[in-house]
Design an enzyme around this catalytic site. Structure first.
Site, PDB file in Angstrom:
ATOM      1  N   ASP A  29       0.467 -14.741   7.334  1.00 30.32           N
ATOM      2  CA  ASP A  29       1.448 -14.348   6.328  1.00 30.32           C
ATOM      3  C   ASP A  29       2.790 -14.141   7.035  1.00 30.32           C
ATOM      4  O   ASP A  29       2.845 -13.997   8.270  1.00 30.32           O
ATOM      5  CB  ASP A  29       0.955 -13.042   5.686  1.00 30.32           C
ATOM      6  CG  ASP A  29       1.987 -12.426   4.776  1.00 30.32           C
ATOM      7  OD1 ASP A  29       2.504 -13.139   3.901  1.00 30.32           O
ATOM      8  OD2 ASP A  29       2.292 -11.222   4.937  1.00 30.32           O
ATOM      9  N   ASP A  45      -0.928  -8.522   5.395  1.00 33.05           N
ATOM     10  CA  ASP A  45      -0.721  -7.095   5.109  1.00 33.05           C
ATOM     11  C   ASP A  45      -0.913  -6.705   3.643  1.00 33.05           C
ATOM     12  O   ASP A  45      -0.909  -5.525   3.321  1.00 33.05           O
ATOM     13  CB  ASP A  45       0.698  -6.679   5.530  1.00 33.05           C
ATOM     14  CG  ASP A  45       1.770  -7.288   4.626  1.00 33.05           C
ATOM     15  OD1 ASP A  45       1.632  -8.463   4.240  1.00 33.05           O
ATOM     16  OD2 ASP A  45       2.737  -6.582   4.292  1.00 33.05           O
TER      17      ASP A  45
HETATM   18 MG   LIG Z   1       3.171  -9.847   3.486  1.00 34.28          MG
END
Ligand SMILES: [Mg+2]
Length: 275
Positions: free
Chosen positions: A11, A219
């Site tokens: 990501d 995350d």
């Molecule tokens: Mg992120």
């Protein structure tokens, strides 16, 4: 190269890039280590192709990248040739092959416009470039790139969780879903980062003729399927030090810091298990 084939999927916002200033500088030593070992680094984000192609160029990456939460995979022609891959249904644009896996953004925006009578939200289609600058801290050009979307629509939700569930139910009637990212919710088709990761792993496995060991870093809830698809998931903390609910992820590494500094340590901890 390393003895076991490895691929790294990551990501961007709040993971490779710091949440507040979008810097990746502290991650560079680990990126160099991956390059030295010929380990592909695949960027997997809710960002658009316009945003991600710039970042890939800055980082001198030739690997494929995944845009708009799995809705679009971009495979550079040079990498496709290296992998001798056949990409079913891919479109060509400039030096890339584009593999669309999601819905058309114009159709999504039209469905959302009808749902405005019932729900309160602000989508990118409702926002000016300055509005996007104000709520993301991006530069004007970066905001334009973020707004150049092909297969998903980010929105700010103004109601509570129960209303969001009702909204999600309405979207399901149109084969759409809502995914929570870092700042925005994303309305898109029923594909996700996990599907895209599995697709790319299968291409790499064909190339290597062996199972590829995967590392993934993320995350937010929109990263969960990508993390589940990986052998070594690395969970990144939020700026306040908390981690998202891991939903029973196995084999997980928890990076000690948010953003680029934590990314570097997370990648190194995962590689230490393998090399
Ligand atoms: Mg992120």
């Amino acid at each position: 190269m390393s003895t076991v084939p490895i691929a790294v999927f990551t990501d961007l916002d709040g993971t490779l890039l710091n949440h507040h200033d979008y810097s990746y500088a502290q991650a560079l030593p680990a990126i160099e280590k991956l390059k030295a070992r010929e380990i592909p680094l695949v960027l997997v984000s809710s960002k658009t192709q316009a945003e991600m192609s710039e970042l890939c160029a800055e980082l001198a990456l030739t690997s494929p990248y995944v845009c708009e939460n799995g809705s679009l995979i971009v495979m550079p022609r040079v990498e496709c040739q290296r992998l001798s891959a056949t990409l079913e249904g891919a479109e060509t644009k400039d030096d890339d092959y584009l593999i669309y896996r999601g819905a058309n953004r114009d159709d999504i925006v039209e469905i959302l416009a009808a749902l405005k009578q019932q729900f309160s939200f602000t989508g990118f289609a409702d926002m000016s470039v300055q509005d996007v600058v104000d709520c993301t801290g991006l530069s004007e050009q970066a905001a334009v790139n973020a707004m150049t979307r092909s297969a998903s629509e980010p929105l700010l939700w103004h109601q509570d969780e129960a209303d969001l569930n009702e909204f999600a139910q309405q979207l399901r009637k149109h084969n759409l879903r809502v995914l929570k990212g870092g700042r925005f919710y994303h309305v898109m088709a029923a594909c996700d980062k996990g599907d895209a990761v599995r697709y790319l792993l299968s291409l790499y496995e064909s190339y290597y003729g062996a199972r590829v060991v995967s590392i993934a870093l993320g995350d937010s809830p929109n990263d969960l399927q990508m993390l589940k698809a990986a052998d070594h998931p690395v969970l990144m903390p939020h700026p306040d030090g908390t981690y998202m609910h891991d939903d029973g992820l196995e084999n997980v590494i928890r990076a000690p810091f948010e953003g680029a500094r934590g990314w570097r340590e997370g990648v190194e901890a995962a590689l230490a298990r393998l090399i």
